[in-house]
Design a protein around this motif. Structure first.
Motif, PDB file in Angstrom:
ATOM      1  N   GLY A   1       4.579   5.013   3.631  1.00  0.00           N
ATOM      2  CA  GLY A   1       4.241   6.428   3.428  1.00  0.00           C
ATOM      3  C   GLY A   1       5.494   7.167   2.991  1.00  0.00           C
ATOM      4  O   GLY A   1       6.335   7.518   3.818  1.00  0.00           O
TER       5      GLY A   1
ATOM      6  N   GLU B   1      -8.813  -3.584   8.751  1.00  0.00           N
ATOM      7  CA  GLU B   1      -7.754  -2.572   8.767  1.00  0.00           C
ATOM      8  C   GLU B   1      -7.049  -2.509  10.106  1.00  0.00           C
ATOM      9  O   GLU B   1      -7.679  -2.298  11.137  1.00  0.00           O
TER      10      GLU B   1
ATOM     11  N   TRP C   1      -0.629   6.073   8.122  1.00  0.00           N
ATOM     12  CA  TRP C   1      -0.544   5.650   6.707  1.00  0.00           C
ATOM     13  C   TRP C   1       0.349   6.622   5.943  1.00  0.00           C
ATOM     14  O   TRP C   1       1.255   6.219   5.233  1.00  0.00           O
TER      15      TRP C   1
ATOM     16  N   THR D   1      -2.478   5.581  -3.460  1.00  0.00           N
ATOM     17  CA  THR D   1      -3.547   6.571  -3.305  1.00  0.00           C
ATOM     18  C   THR D   1      -3.528   7.568  -4.470  1.00  0.00           C
ATOM     19  O   THR D   1      -2.820   8.566  -4.424  1.00  0.00           O
TER      20      THR D   1
ATOM     21  N   ASN E   1       1.713  -1.110   4.266  1.00  0.00           N
ATOM     22  CA  ASN E   1       1.812   0.283   3.798  1.00  0.00           C
ATOM     23  C   ASN E   1       3.187   0.929   3.953  1.00  0.00           C
ATOM     24  O   ASN E   1       3.879   0.719   4.946  1.00  0.00           O
TER      25      ASN E   1
ATOM     26  N   PHE F   1       0.877  -1.161   0.000  1.00  0.00           N
ATOM     27  CA  PHE F   1       0.000   0.000   0.000  1.00  0.00           C
ATOM     28  C   PHE F   1       0.918   1.215   0.000  1.00  0.00           C
ATOM     29  O   PHE F   1       1.964   1.186   0.667  1.00  0.00           O
ATOM     30  N   ILE F   2       0.581   2.244  -0.756  1.00  0.00           N
ATOM     31  CA  ILE F   2       1.367   3.474  -0.686  1.00  0.00           C
ATOM     32  C   ILE F   2       0.413   4.644  -0.470  1.00  0.00           C
ATOM     33  O   ILE F   2      -0.496   4.867  -1.271  1.00  0.00           O
ATOM     34  N   HIS F   3       0.603   5.348   0.641  1.00  0.00           N
ATOM     35  CA  HIS F   3      -0.161   6.562   0.917  1.00  0.00           C
ATOM     36  C   HIS F   3       0.748   7.754   0.650  1.00  0.00           C
ATOM     37  O   HIS F   3       1.701   7.998   1.398  1.00  0.00           O
TER      38      HIS F   3
ATOM     39  N   TYR G   1      -5.965   3.283  -5.073  1.00  0.00           N
ATOM     40  CA  TYR G   1      -6.869   3.656  -3.985  1.00  0.00           C
ATOM     41  C   TYR G   1      -7.519   4.956  -4.423  1.00  0.00           C
ATOM     42  O   TYR G   1      -6.835   5.863  -4.918  1.00  0.00           O
TER      43      TYR G   1
ATOM     44  N   HIS H   1      -6.427  10.796  -2.039  1.00  0.00           N
ATOM     45  CA  HIS H   1      -6.847  10.472  -0.668  1.00  0.00           C
ATOM     46  C   HIS H   1      -7.889  11.503  -0.230  1.00  0.00           C
ATOM     47  O   HIS H   1      -8.362  12.299  -1.051  1.00  0.00           O
TER      48      HIS H   1
ATOM     49  N   CYS I   1      -5.022  -4.801   5.856  1.00  0.00           N
ATOM     50  CA  CYS I   1      -4.020  -3.762   5.560  1.00  0.00           C
ATOM     51  C   CYS I   1      -3.433  -3.276   6.873  1.00  0.00           C
ATOM     52  O   CYS I   1      -4.130  -3.159   7.880  1.00  0.00           O
TER      53      CYS I   1
ATOM     54  N   THR J   1       0.114  -0.981   8.791  1.00  0.00           N
ATOM     55  CA  THR J   1       1.151   0.040   8.663  1.00  0.00           C
ATOM     56  C   THR J   1       2.426  -0.431   9.363  1.00  0.00           C
ATOM     57  O   THR J   1       2.385  -1.310  10.222  1.00  0.00           O
TER      58      THR J   1
END
Ligand code: JFZ
Length: 430
Positions: A310, A249, A276, A85, A308, A27-29, A131, A88, A269, A271
């Motif tokens: 960030g 989550e 995130w 994302t 994730n 996951f990439i925020h 996302y 977001h 998901c 972190t």
């Protein structure tokens, strides 16, 4: 074991079967909040006005962004797909959307981020996910509600006059059309999130009627027939309307999630540190053992793990994230056979252990190292060969009908297999 068992029982004889096999994604925020470096909800938590938040837009310049580097890091960590994302909750778009000015191409950076991302993932053999936030704290037609930064504005109700959620729903369809048309085949789309019951100071929450979720879903299906769609659109959920992807989550379910008592495809998901979005001063980073346990726990219950990262405002993965990714990479290089293509076992794992299974191979994950012996119920006389996975070194065991070893001191119970372990835990990652 069949594909169905691997995916958690769902019939996946379709273009989505890769998902239950691959098990592990990134996951990439990434957004303007990376500059605040204190959580992707900062605009909301600190009740920023759009004007006050503008400083992050005006200074957004991830000059070190290198999509190939992100993709390479994901692959080397053993991840098989990535979900980024595209937008977001803050409403900022990472691509050159034609229906808004609030986008990366209008920042000092000035370039699309999504095209290079998609291309780089494909070059590394990874599946591509987006996302897309249903919440939008920037769009002028998104009615203020309990999750909006302006929820405590004395005139919130008044500010809502003229905000037309139907126009906002159309905006979302236009953006989703761009995302699912301009970048080739997309494998996953993650919509986030719905809260129809949440009323705050007379401001109603939002759900399927606001997002026009049925239309959105139809559009997605039409543009990308094989895409896997996350379950946060507030669509009906029962035996006739099974979600495609259930998304627990930041916790590991105690048992595999079900819908209407039926097994369902799911993805936890998590972190690395709690937040995130990039959070410079956060100190709650998970250690190597926790990172591996989360992956094993999830796969032992038939789920996928979406872990994730960030990135920083420069567009890089910081040193702590790289260390965590390397932990996974190193562990999976040696133990990947127990994860990819593997799923839950019908055997019950002993205390402090988890099982994953692939065909006739049963993988015992020893999360708490015991002294010399593990007694495993139901496996007596069933095992033909045993070895450590990390170095293929042979392991010995006792079956119920074996000569009782006086050193073991146990007349091995009916149906129980007693595995002999070295006193010292081998020096592997975990
Ligand atoms: C959401 C986002 O708000 C968050 O920033 C992050 O993107 C995460 C993956 O997803 O978090 C949620 C969404 C819904 C609930 C809680 C957290 N919820 O319904 O309780």
């Amino acid at each position: 074991m069949s594909d169905a068992a691997i995916s958690g029982g769902q019939d996946v004889a379709d273009g989505k079967a890769w998902f239950g096999h691959d098990r592990f994604g990134m996951f990439i925020h990434f957004g303007l909040y990376a500059l605040g470096a204190r959580h992707e909800w900062l605009k909301n938590r600190e009740e920023f006005t759009t004007e006050a938040y503008q400083k992050y837009f005006d200074n957004f310049d991830p000059d070190l962004y290198d999509a190939r580097e992100w993709a390479r890091r994901a692959r080397e960590a053993g991840m098989k797909y990535v979900v980024l994302t595209a937008k977001h909750h803050e409403g900022f778009c990472l691509w050159d959307s034609k229906v808004t000015d609030y986008k990366v191409t209008n920042t000092p950076y000035g370039k699309d981020l999504i095209g290079p991302y998609v291309e780089a993932l494909r070059a590394e053999g990874l599946k591509v996910g987006f996302y897309y936030s249903l919440l939008d704290w920037h769009h002028p037609d998104f009615p203020i509600d309990g999750h909006h930064p302006q929820r405590n504005h004395p005139d919130a109700a008044k500010l809502n006059e003229g905000r037309d959620v139907k126009r906002y729903a159309k905006y979302m369809r236009d953006q989703v059309t761009e995302l699912l048309t301009n970048f080739g085949k997309i494998d996953v789309i993650w919509f986030d999130f719905s809260y129809p019951q949440r009323v705050y100071k007379g401001l109603p929450g939002k759900g399927r009627a606001d997002w026009e979720s049925d239309d959105l879903m139809k559009l997605v299906r039409q543009l990308q027939p094989d895409i896997i769609v996350g379950d946060r659109l507030d669509l009906p959920r029962d035996a006739d309307h099974m979600p495609e992807l259930v998304t627990p989550e930041q916790y590991t379910p105690r048992v595999a999630p079900t819908v209407a008592g039926l097994p369902v495809r799911w993805e936890a998901c998590h972190t690395f540190s709690g937040s995130w979005g990039y959070y410079r001063d956060e100190s709650s980073w998970k250690d190597a053992g926790q990172l591996i346990n989360i992956l094993v726990d999830t796969v032992s219950l038939g789920g996928n793990l979406l872990m994730n990262v960030g990135p920083t405002g420069r567009g890089t993965f910081d040193a702590r994230a790289i260390k965590a990714l390397d932990t996974y990479g190193e562990w999976l290089r040696l133990n990947g056979r127990s994860i990819y293509g593997a799923g839950p076992s019908t055997y019950k794992a002993p205390n402090g252990c988890r099982f994953t299974q692939k065909g006739n191979w049963l993988y015992l994950h020893i999360q708490t190292w015991p002294f010399r012996h593990i007694h495993i119920e139901g496996l007596g006389r069933k095992v033909k060969y045993a070895q450590f996975l990390h170095d293929a070194s042979e392991l010995h065991w006792l079956d119920p009908d074996a000569e009782v070893d006086s050193n073991v001191g146990v007349a091995v119970g009916e149906g129980i297999l007693t595995l002999e372990l070295p006193v010292l835990k081998p020096d592997v990652v975990t």
